[in-house]
Design an enzyme around this catalytic site. Sequence first.
Site, PDB file in Angstrom:
ATOM      1  N   HIS A 174     -14.751   4.134  12.700  1.00 20.43           N
ATOM      2  CA  HIS A 174     -15.092   4.161  14.121  1.00 20.43           C
ATOM      3  C   HIS A 174     -13.983   3.652  15.033  1.00 20.43           C
ATOM      4  O   HIS A 174     -14.149   3.699  16.259  1.00 20.43           O
ATOM      5  CB  HIS A 174     -16.372   3.352  14.361  1.00 20.43           C
ATOM      6  CG  HIS A 174     -17.591   3.975  13.761  1.00 20.43           C
ATOM      7  ND1 HIS A 174     -18.188   5.088  14.295  1.00 20.43           N
ATOM      8  CD2 HIS A 174     -18.321   3.653  12.657  1.00 20.43           C
ATOM      9  CE1 HIS A 174     -19.240   5.424  13.564  1.00 20.43           C
ATOM     10  NE2 HIS A 174     -19.335   4.578  12.562  1.00 20.43           N
ATOM     11  N   ASP A 226       0.835  -1.201   0.000  1.00 24.56           N
ATOM     12  CA  ASP A 226       0.000   0.000   0.000  1.00 24.56           C
ATOM     13  C   ASP A 226       0.870   1.252   0.000  1.00 24.56           C
ATOM     14  O   ASP A 226       0.511   2.279   0.563  1.00 24.56           O
ATOM     15  CB  ASP A 226      -0.957   0.000   1.199  1.00 24.56           C
ATOM     16  CG  ASP A 226      -2.044   1.068   1.094  1.00 24.56           C
ATOM     17  OD1 ASP A 226      -2.232   1.612  -0.007  1.00 24.56           O
ATOM     18  OD2 ASP A 226      -2.696   1.371   2.113  1.00 24.56           O
ATOM     19  N   CYS A 249     -16.247  -1.493   9.638  1.00 28.86           N
ATOM     20  CA  CYS A 249     -16.497  -0.337  10.496  1.00 28.86           C
ATOM     21  C   CYS A 249     -15.248   0.338  11.057  1.00 28.86           C
ATOM     22  O   CYS A 249     -15.288   1.526  11.412  1.00 28.86           O
ATOM     23  CB  CYS A 249     -17.384  -0.741  11.685  1.00 28.86           C
ATOM     24  SG  CYS A 249     -18.822  -1.746  11.250  1.00 28.86           S
TER      25      CYS A 249
END
Length: 691
Positions: free
Chosen positions: A622, A317, A618
């Site tokens: 979060h 990445d 999520c």
Amino acid sequence: MRHFRKAALMSLALAMVAGTTQQCSAPRPAEPYLDGSDGKDWPGYGRSFGEQHYSPLTQIDGKTVGDLGLAWWFDLGPENSATQPIAVDGVLYFGVGHSIVHAIDAKTGKLLWRHDPHAAEAAGPNLRLGWGSRGIAWGNGKIYTGTQDGRLIAIDARTGKEVWSVQTFDKNQPTYISGAPRYYAGKVIVGFGGDMGKVRGYVTTYDADTGKQLWRFYTVPGNPADGFENKAMEMAAGTWSGEWWKYGGGGTVWNAISYDPETDTIFLGTGNGYPWNHKVRSGGKGDNLFLASVVAVSGSTGEYKWHYQQNPGETWDYNAAMDMALADLTIAGKPRKVLVTAPKNGIFYVIDRVTGKLISAEPYTKVNWASKIDLATGRPVENPDARYPDGKTFTIWPSSAGGHSWQPMAYSPATRLAYIPVINAGMTIRDEPDLAHYKPPLDRSSGGSFIPDFDVKDPKQATGALVAWDPVTQKKKWSVEHPTLANGGVMATAGGLVFQGTVDGSFKAYDAATGKTVWSFATGTPIVAPPISYRVGDTQYVTIITGLGTGLAMWAPILSRYNIDPRSQKRRVLTFAIGARAKLPADKHSVQPIAADPEFAPNPASAAAGAVIYMKHCVVCHGFGAVSGSHAPDLRRSTIPTSPEAFASVLREGALVSGGMPRFEEFTDRQREDVRQYIRTEMQKGRAGTR
């Protein structure tokens, strides 16, 4: 390589002068975008075509900065505010949240207009992916903004009314636009982001007045059976293996675009591959062009000119989508027209922007994935263990967060230094279990195929710095250490100053030559966005927008020392001028307590199943363990997870879509209940003091 004659350059210069208009449609030259312009306006993301993030204004300098004060502030709503404004003809423009564009009188702070494209409601499943708008552009009397659902919108800069809108990608693809479009020579170019599903990267250029598509350049090849769009794609296909096109390949241009008007060259900073893991994406074979590359194309036609690939066979990445500044340097006694960039992989590159030849490359932060860059070949000399072979793990530096992320660096032609907001963080990386049978997800959930493990509990493993870097000597001139990795973009000025905000709520000016702090302002809220400077009348202003972006949620445990509450976090536009004396209100920073849940009953099996779903869908917003210190709410402090009906109204019915919370209608009742149980379990740990 294409060679340019003097006459062609003269024609190009004349075309640029004739190709732009003022807000009232009167002729306006392109000077505001030139690197050598007077700095009155800041019309685009990097101010200039060369993306230097440098202001030539000098009213605010080392002698006067001590009298710099707050001129006005403007309170924003709960939208993601990690975004950079622009300023033209005394008006400040910016897009917050899902491309909600504002126009404000730069002298008074008065709101002139607000344009909401309702992108969150239009994004559908792609609302799960993006980070909100990070920037916009001005040109031809219009404001250009990209949206979560893939529209490029032109807005009348005077009235705030939409002029035209085009859809830039298929909405069924897992993609979004968060980066700023770029305006040049009567055109607008835009890319998009997305490495969480099947995506093939490209950029598209449109007529700035009409929205008509002019050209498109793909950054990775498609299915050879369909033929190739051009010779560049045919060449690139020879560097891939297997059936990569089934997964898209990646290579999105989500942030970095620069332009050289002398040679009419657009420079594209391309993203990592999809899937992330080279072994899955291309069978571990080939360089995979044009991933993790700087690609030069014609601004007029999109025709390929040259490329330089930073990470052949990219597998960490490590994308090359960090900003690229254009500069004129004297190297080895010879003047060189160069492109300088500090991408994720921790190496600072100096590249001849005419030929694409690598001039030099040295690490600007801790690097262990390679021992050096071979200047003869331009290729890295890799550490074999960095590719985590045979199921092994490897602790790699920098992490996939990068040695430098999207927060822009600045380059000062006065000091001839680059100023980099450095991230010092590593991660342990390993293959997915049973890699031979691994199938990359195509459902907007995960880039997958390697597992990163950040040591988010140890603050020493994630720090930051503002580093002044000499591109000629490839050495650090000075650095200012920051206790956390989350810090703001940078602006340099001809006044001999460097401005940067930090996550602890400080906005500072440093001496550009020494790094000494010469001014500081307590914002009371974190900063990650870059500042700008501009002039209205005889007054130079500096503006910064405060507030964190969504992507920092995964680092919430490290940021917890600052007691950042997403609900009470102040998101503001702050504007400064010499002699100004405005005062911010005394804000109350109360962190909402963890919600009571008297009916909670432990169910470890359900919580474990919910943890898997949470980590897949999520965590990026979060945070780990439902601990959020960023933009999205801390779910432990919400009463919604305590009610199955309320939880279903959000995840199944989309009750909070307009606020940026996507629906997950595909979850079964069992899956939804497992996620709810996991969150409630984390709430219980928080109340007990074990989280």
